[in-house]
Design a protein around this motif. Structure first.
Motif, PDB file in Angstrom:
ATOM      1  N   UNK A  71      19.057 -10.847  22.654  1.00  0.00           N
ATOM      2  CA  UNK A  71      18.554  -9.612  23.267  1.00  0.00           C
ATOM      3  C   UNK A  71      19.681  -8.609  23.472  1.00  0.00           C
ATOM      4  N   UNK A  72      20.845  -9.076  23.939  1.00  0.00           N
ATOM      5  CA  UNK A  72      21.957  -8.139  24.152  1.00  0.00           C
ATOM      6  C   UNK A  72      22.460  -7.564  22.838  1.00  0.00           C
ATOM      7  N   UNK A  73      22.468  -8.384  21.781  1.00  0.00           N
ATOM      8  CA  UNK A  73      22.864  -7.868  20.464  1.00  0.00           C
ATOM      9  C   UNK A  73      21.868  -6.814  19.991  1.00  0.00           C
ATOM     10  N   UNK A  74      20.576  -7.070  20.205  1.00  0.00           N
ATOM     11  CA  UNK A  74      19.553  -6.087  19.843  1.00  0.00           C
ATOM     12  C   UNK A  74      19.739  -4.803  20.643  1.00  0.00           C
ATOM     13  N   UNK A  75      20.131  -4.941  21.912  1.00  0.00           N
ATOM     14  CA  UNK A  75      20.400  -3.760  22.734  1.00  0.00           C
ATOM     15  C   UNK A  75      21.575  -2.952  22.188  1.00  0.00           C
ATOM     16  N   UNK A  76      22.674  -3.638  21.890  1.00  0.00           N
ATOM     17  CA  UNK A  76      23.835  -2.942  21.359  1.00  0.00           C
ATOM     18  C   UNK A  76      23.515  -2.221  20.067  1.00  0.00           C
ATOM     19  N   UNK A  77      22.760  -2.893  19.208  1.00  0.00           N
ATOM     20  CA  UNK A  77      22.331  -2.298  17.935  1.00  0.00           C
ATOM     21  C   UNK A  77      21.490  -1.042  18.193  1.00  0.00           C
ATOM     22  N   UNK A  78      20.535  -1.140  19.120  1.00  0.00           N
ATOM     23  CA  UNK A  78      19.649  -0.012  19.409  1.00  0.00           C
ATOM     24  C   UNK A  78      20.409   1.155  20.025  1.00  0.00           C
ATOM     25  N   UNK A 441      26.497  -7.625  22.802  1.00  0.00           N
ATOM     26  CA  UNK A 441      26.167  -6.210  22.597  1.00  0.00           C
ATOM     27  C   UNK A 441      27.145  -5.561  21.622  1.00  0.00           C
ATOM     28  N   UNK A 442      28.406  -5.976  21.664  1.00  0.00           N
ATOM     29  CA  UNK A 442      29.396  -5.443  20.729  1.00  0.00           C
ATOM     30  C   UNK A 442      29.081  -5.867  19.298  1.00  0.00           C
ATOM     31  N   UNK A 443      28.580  -7.092  19.139  1.00  0.00           N
ATOM     32  CA  UNK A 443      28.163  -7.563  17.815  1.00  0.00           C
ATOM     33  C   UNK A 443      27.056  -6.662  17.277  1.00  0.00           C
ATOM     34  N   UNK A 444      26.044  -6.407  18.116  1.00  0.00           N
ATOM     35  CA  UNK A 444      24.952  -5.527  17.709  1.00  0.00           C
ATOM     36  C   UNK A 444      25.421  -4.115  17.428  1.00  0.00           C
ATOM     37  N   UNK A 445      26.346  -3.623  18.264  1.00  0.00           N
ATOM     38  CA  UNK A 445      26.855  -2.263  18.075  1.00  0.00           C
ATOM     39  C   UNK A 445      27.594  -2.128  16.746  1.00  0.00           C
TER      40      UNK A 445
END
Length: 577
Positions: A71-78, A441-445
């Motif tokens: 979820x945090x990765x999806x957040x960072x990506x979004x 989140x950094x991964x997603x970003x």
């Protein structure tokens, strides 16, 4: 003849195709432009994963090491891409592990769609293996959720999910799909959702309110803007910049509004809130007009509501009607998308400079610089400070990196001192304050903005909450730069214990592992810095690397973050020491 053939072809393409519910889910994702999913497989979602295996050339799945990380990765990506992030998990504990990320996305208005598997329909309510009522559990922390029990529901519900997640004030949506619905077949036809009855995501602007706002702005002697993430979500950065320049209004940001306006812009006066800048906080109670744009008057911004901006008229530009007069009573409410409402406002605004009023912010900044900032970024004591680390990252990145922070002292320091030239550059957990947020989140970003440098600045406490996501970085060679500011404490809690609990450090001292060896165990280049003379070189080397990089910086153990507004105090009671 060619026209007839063309019509026939269109008709044939729209003809429903009979497929399984699991395959339908994949086609729904592809129709919404999704090309990246974060998740963790399990029994109740396995049919979808089986179909996902067949579409690997079109849809990339990132196996996180924990569902919360998904979820945090999806957040960072979004947050960095402006698209909807997608996370997927199985039933039971897989689904419940998503809840923290859902809650974080809800309060920070981040558009994500979470898909969970569920036990078959005939077992619902029987306490079957790994059955949980995830719809009931997640209702308070989602913008919308739904349980699909029939395959035929999948196209309509998935279309609604993406529409609701990204429209108006964005937020998280959860779709729970029973296993029978994944196996059963349906005649698949997909149409994107363009509206839902009784749901009005973006209110139409009221010109009467906009004219009233313009009159207040044009007649104010000491106008002051506080802008939040609504500016970024509404893509209103240029309109905000035009407003502050045309009207000569000093503007401060909430923690989630950071990067909407260049940090070096002459009208940008800094951060409001508990650990914000001195001037923007104190002068909140001296302005005659407070213009709130895309922010929600969070308690960390306002302090005591009994004393917050009582002398001022207040204008609130906001897309969500529920936020109007929720915490602070306003004189003019301008509902709608910030870009649209500001565009309508700008022609009505007179040019101005407000030189004397702006000079007040300069005076307060000088006070803060002498008391706090200078020693944070140019310290004279032997130990390294968090502020000087952030300052070195600014220099090495030329103010162009995406900075992702966790929660605690390092977060406040990073948000105070990070410099940005581009919007969508500050990714942090604002409203929920979720430790463990930054690494995934950094991964997603980085995946959402692969051409940008992404630096995760994390404390030693929060880092260990999702440290297992180093496995994702290693497996997928995600070129994230990780900086752990290690003070061997839960720093923010320790600061409060020092200031308000007579230095009784109850359960805040950390006995930490060798972080460098752990990173190296994941085949990530790593080093540790303990001396000031080694800091610049280490950060320069890290930023020059094209690969993932881990840097541990040992910082002062009992260094506090100032300024600080004590909890429940007035913004005027902000402390410089």
């Amino acid at each position: 003849m060619e026209t007839v053939k063309a019509k026939k072809k269109v008709t044939e393409e729209k003809k429903p195709v009979r497929i399984s519910g699991a395959e339908a889910i994949i086609h729904c994702l592809l129709a919404e432009g999704v090309d990246l999913i974060y998740g963790y497989p399990g029994g109740a979602i396995m049919p979808v994963y089986d179909e996902l295996y067949k579409f690997q050339d079109r849809l990339t799945h990132i196996l996180t090491r924990h569902e919360q990380g998904a979820t945090h990765a999806a957040q960072g990506y979004a947050r960095v891409s402006g698209k909807v992030g997608v996370a997927m998990a199985t039933s039971g504990p897989g689904a419940t592990n998503l809840v923290t990320g859902l809650a974080d996305a809800q309060i920070d208005s981040t558009p994500i769609v979470c898909i969970t598997g569920q036990v078959p329909r005939h077992l619902l309510g029987s306490d079957a293996f790994q059955e949980t009522d995830i719809v009931g559990i997640s209702t308070p922390v989602t913008k919308w959720n739904y349980q699909i029990t029939k395959a035929s529901e999948i196209p309509e519900i998935m279309a609604k999910a993406f529409y609701i997640a990204k429209s108006g004030r964005p937020g998280p949506v959860l779709v729970d799909i029973t296993k029978n619905a994944q196996f059963d077949e349906l005649d698949f036809h997909y149409e994107k959702c363009t509206g839902v009855r009784s749901y009005q995501p973006a209110p139409e602007p009221d010109m009467k309110a906009i004219k009233a706002a313009a009159d207040l702005i044009n007649n104010a002697k000491k106008p002051y803007i506080v802008f939040g993430q609504g500016v970024i979500l509404g893509e209103a950065e240029e309109q905000l910049k035009t407003l502050v320049e045309k009207a000569g209004i000093p503007a401060a940001w909430t923690i989630l509004g950071l990067s909407a306006l260049d940090t070096d812009h002459p009208m940008n006066v800094g951060m409001v809130g508990m650990h914000g800048n001195y001037g923007p906080n104190v002068l909140t109670n001296e302005c005659d007009l407070l213009i709130a744009i895309g922010m929600r008057f969070d308690d960390r911004v306002t302090g005591s509501l009994d004393t917050y901006a009582k002398q001022a008229k207040i204008i609130h530009f906001e897309i969500d009607p529920a936020e109007i007069n929720k915490n602070v009573k306003v004189d003019v409410a301008v509902l709608g998308n910030a870009k649209k409402t500001l565009e309508l406002l700008l022609p009505l605004i007179n040019e101005n400079e407000h030189k004397e009023w702006r000079a007040e912010f300069d005076k307060k900044y000088k006070e803060e610089f002498d008391a706090v900032i200078e020693k944070d970024i140019h310290p004279t004591k032997p130990g390294l400070t968090m502020g000087e680390v952030v300052e070195q990252i600014n220099k090495a990145s030329n103010h162009e990196a995406v900075i992702v922070t966790d929660v605690g002292q390092h977060q406040m320091i990073a948000c105070r001192y990070a410099k940005f030239k581009q919007s969508k550059s500050n990714i942090t957990s604002g409203g929920l304050g979720t430790m463990g947020f930054a690494l995934p989140a950094a991964i997603g970003a980085k995946m959402g903005a692969p051409k940008r440098e992404v630096v995760a600045i994390i404390g030693d406490g929060g880092y260990q909450m999702t440290i297992q996501e180093l496995g994702v970085i290693f497996q997928h060679d995600v070129a994230v730069k990780i900086v752990v500011l290690n003070n061997d404490h839960l720093g923010m809690v320790r600061q409060w214990q020092e200031l308000f609990f007579d230095s009784r450090y109850a359960s805040t001292v950390m006995t930490n592992p060798d972080f460098v060896k752990i990173a190296e165990g994941y085949h990530i280049k790593a080093q540790r810095v303990e001396k000031r003379e080694d800091l610049e070189g280490a950060i320069t080397e890290m930023m020059a690397s094209k690969k993932p990089y881990f840097l541990e910086v040992k910082v002062e153990k009992e260094d506090n973050v100032f300024p600080m507004i004590p909890s429940g105090a007035s913004v005027s009671d902000i402390r410089l020491k």
